[in-house]
Write an enzyme that holds these catalytic residues in place. Structure first.
Site, PDB file in Angstrom:
ATOM      1  CG  ASP A  54       6.361  -8.329   5.448  1.00 21.89           C
ATOM      2  OD1 ASP A  54       7.511  -8.203   5.879  1.00 21.89           O
ATOM      3  OD2 ASP A  54       5.385  -8.146   4.955  1.00 21.89           O
ATOM      4  CG  ASP A  98       9.374  -3.950   0.730  1.00 23.39           C
ATOM      5  OD1 ASP A  98      10.351  -4.359   1.137  1.00 23.39           O
ATOM      6  OD2 ASP A  98       8.266  -3.848   0.239  1.00 23.39           O
TER       7      ASP A  98
HETATM    8  C1  GLA Z   1       6.452  -5.909   1.841  1.00 25.17           C
HETATM    9  C2  GLA Z   1       7.262  -5.517   3.102  1.00 25.17           C
HETATM   10  C3  GLA Z   1       6.103  -5.363   3.942  1.00 25.17           C
HETATM   11  C4  GLA Z   1       5.529  -3.694   3.248  1.00 25.17           C
HETATM   12  C5  GLA Z   1       4.494  -4.877   1.944  1.00 25.17           C
HETATM   13  C6  GLA Z   1       3.865  -3.830   1.213  1.00 25.17           C
HETATM   14  O1  GLA Z   1       6.461  -7.258   2.586  1.00 25.17           O
HETATM   15  O2  GLA Z   1       8.168  -5.758   4.042  1.00 25.17           O
HETATM   16  O3  GLA Z   1       6.576  -3.934   5.410  1.00 25.17           O
HETATM   17  O4  GLA Z   1       5.438  -3.071   2.763  1.00 25.17           O
HETATM   18  O5  GLA Z   1       5.970  -5.969   1.395  1.00 25.17           O
HETATM   19  O6  GLA Z   1       3.349  -5.083  -0.167  1.00 25.17           O
END
Ligand code: GLA
Length: 366
Positions: free
Chosen positions: A191, A136
């Protein structure tokens, strides 16, 4: 342009990876029992045999600090038998194990992350039996995308176990231009949320990215929301059909232990999955944009075309495409409805159909 020399082709992800990930439905509430129950459900529902192989634990599996040796440790309360044991249990069920870390100082949920410890953490994951690493982008401050994931790519390859590298940099530094050399999949945007607005926003970010994807290196529009309750059944069908057209990794993000029949039918639709997993690995491009109607098309290994007619609007209307718009010559062609798994007619110049709001008609043209 198709990306040429130097793209990853190590055979670890010849078709887009499929599996399940904890995040979209469970957020930080992850545990050994959730993961094992889900692994059993993947087997019991037929999802494993349909291709959903990776069981991925996302953020918040950690203890709040590294151990004295400097290694990441699992939360012993949530994972009482430890990650190596859990990996074995997952493997015993014919599944593969995925685990999350983050390129920054802390994960998005504030747990210890991997900046400066990339090689150590990749080795740790490998020693646990991890098959898939998601990396990430939270708390990376001024880091640049390409050099950071270059370190990851080298660390994963040196870790002593084949692992798929899932780059989760949210499209910040045009990752499609450099990730095909470094990782097997890369997020193309922020996301996803469980809403129609988020779905079409995510879709719009995929326009023009088809040229960067291919076997072992895939654009990742994010994990699936199918079955999480925020969209209608029709919208979830559209979501799944679009992801299949985009040759997207299919990471279910719902509670597969309790899913209803409608969700199951979407996630297991064999001819839709077959489009996603087509061995040619050509991601769809948008060939028509006419107000609320869009047509997306992708070439398949057997010479046929997968064609999706999308109605983004709030009213029912007719959607049409000509063979010419698909780059095909005129002449009788058979159209198969991929959801219904039956022929939907034939046409000499093209195909047209009625569509309800937020629907995607998905056909295969031979
Ligand atoms: C980010 C990523 C998500 C998830 C969250 C976890 O937002 O893009 O896909 O992994 O972190 O905290």
């Amino acid at each position: 342009m198709r990306v040429g020399l130097g793209v990853l082709s190590d055979g670890l992800a010849p078709t887009p990876p499929m599996g399940w990930n904890t995040w979209n439905r469970f957020g930080p509430f992850v545990s050994e029992s959730l993961v094992l129950e889900t692994a059993d459900a993947l087997v019991g529902t037929g999802m494993r045999d349909a291709g959903y192989r990776y069981v991925v634990i996302d953020d918040a599996w950690h203890e709040s600090a590294r151990d004295d040796a400097g290694d990441l440790v699992e939360n012993r309360w949530a994972f009482p038998h430890g990650m190596a044991w859990l990996a074995e249990e997952i493997h015993r069920r014919g599944l593969r194990f995925g685990l999350y870390t983050c390129a920054g100082d802390l994960t998005c949920q504030g747990y210890p992350a991997s900046r400066g410890c990339e090689a150590r953490d990749a080795k740790r994951f490998a020693s646990w039996g991890v098959d898939f690493m998601k990396v990430d982008w939270c708390n990376t401050r001024c880091l640049d995308g390409e050099p950071t994931y270059r370190i990851w790519s080298e660390s994963v390859r040196a870790a002593g176990r084949p692992m798929v590298l899932s780059i989760c940099e949210w499209g910040r530094h045009d990752p499609w231009t450099w990730s095909p050399r470094l990782g097997h999949m890369w997020r193309t945007g922020p996301d996803i949320e469980d809403s129609w607005a988020s779905l079409v926003d995510t879709l719009d970010r995929q326009v023009g990215l088809h040229e960067y994807a291919g076997p072992d290196h895939w654009n990742d529009p994010d994990m699936l929301e199918v079955g999480n309750g925020g969209m209608s059944e029709e919208e979830y069908r559209t979501h799944f059909a679009l992801w299949a057209m985009l040759a997207a990794p299919l990471m279910a993000g719902n509670d597969v232990r309790t899913m209803d029949e409608a969700t199951r039918a979407i996630l297991l639709a064999p001819e839709v999955i077959a489009i996603d997993q087509d061995p040619l690995g050509r991601q769809a491009m948008r060939v028509v944009k006419d107000g609320d109607i869009e047509v997306w098309s992708r070439e398949l290994a057997d010479g046929s075309r997968a064609v999706l007619l999308l109605n983004r609007g709030a009213s029912s209307c007719e959607a049409a495409v000509t063979w010419r718009a698909l780059g095909l010559s005129e002449g009788e062609r058979v159209v198969r409805d991929v959801w219904r798994r039956s022929d939907a007619g034939a046409g000499r110049e093209g195909y047209s159909t009625s569509t309800v709001p937020h629907a995607a008609v998905l056909v295969r043209v031979r």
